[in-house]
Design an enzyme around this catalytic site. Structure first.
Site, short mmCIF file in Angstrom:
data_model
loop_
_atom_site.label_atom_id
_atom_site.label_comp_id
_atom_site.label_asym_id
_atom_site.label_seq_id
_atom_site.Cartn_x
_atom_site.Cartn_y
_atom_site.Cartn_z
N SER A 194 -26.46 20.44 -18.75
CA SER A 194 -25.69 19.34 -18.16
C SER A 194 -24.91 19.79 -16.93
O SER A 194 -23.93 19.16 -16.54
CB SER A 194 -24.73 18.73 -19.19
N ARG A 195 -25.35 20.89 -16.32
CA ARG A 195 -24.73 21.43 -15.10
C ARG A 195 -23.28 21.88 -15.34
O ARG A 195 -22.51 22.04 -14.39
CB ARG A 195 -24.76 20.41 -13.95
N LEU A 196 -22.90 22.12 -16.60
CA LEU A 196 -21.57 22.63 -16.92
C LEU A 196 -21.63 24.15 -16.94
O LEU A 196 -21.43 24.80 -17.97
CB LEU A 196 -21.09 22.06 -18.25
#
Length: 216
Positions: A194-196
């Site tokens: 989630s691009r975290l």
């Protein structure tokens, strides 16, 4: 991934690992060496390849890929032509940025610091360890200068003939050698779903390293 109507679509997620506070040593050197060793162990192609960025006297940046040839307590070492564009720009402004990208491991290391020439003895030792054809290429090529294919071939042919006849001794030319990049800041980036992403920055602070987590 696809390119459609000028737009790039990439839905890949990043799920190769995590990086937390408990994984961080006091100095960035140990973590960098661990990540580099893992890249080699995974059989990645050219895991020591890095992008080095410099800035000219107009403030215009330029980047290129080179191979790191040393990583120790001093910093990162690479070799090049001192008269190349990067060499000329380092002479004007020694501040550089390095970037390692190990895509298969979803990892990036970004380093900012100052570049300075290594000793002539260190450059000599590395030059002498290279394959003869690489030594000829480094000596004959006026890196970053405008040249035709025929002109370059003629320079290499002439130098090769001189070396083979014994008329020329193939020693390190004065215009070629190593640089040591001493880091002031090192960032480790571990891709996450989630691009975290996990991002940690080391900064020199009064003789030690300050560590901060950065927002993804």
């Amino acid at each position: 991934m696809a390119l459609e109507n000028g737009k790039i679509y990439d839905q890949r997620d990043y799920d190769s690992g995590t990086l937390g506070e408990s994984d961080l040593p006091a100095s960035p050197r140990a973590l960098f060496e661990s990540w580099l060793s893992e890249a080699f162990d995974h059989g990645l192609r050219d895991p020591n390849a890095m992008v080095i960025s410099t800035v000219d006297d107009r403030g215009i940046p330029s980047s290129r890929v080179v191979l790191a040839r040393g990583a120790d307590e001093r910093g990162i070492v690479f070799y090049t032509n001192y008269e190349s564009r990067k060499g000329r720009e380092i002479a004007q402004n020694p501040r550089v940025s390095l970037l390692f990208h190990w895509r298969e491991l979803d990892r990036v290391v970004r380093i900012e610091g100052r570049a300075a020439r290594v000793s002539e003895e260190e450059s000599d030792a590395y030059f002498d360890s290279r394959h003869p054809l690489s030594r000829i290429g480094s000596t004959a090529s006026p890196q970053s200068s405008v040249i035709t294919k025929d002109e370059l071939a003629a320079r290499i042919t002439a130098l090769t003939a001189g070396v083979e006849s014994g008329e020329i001794e193939l020693t390190r030319p004065a215009h070629w050698g190593g640089y040591l990049v001493v880091p002031d800041e090192v960032e480790f980036w571990q891709g996450r779903p989630s691009r975290l992403h996990d991002r940690f920055r080391y900064r020199r602070d009064a003789g030690s390293w300050r560590i901060d987590r950065l927002a993804p």
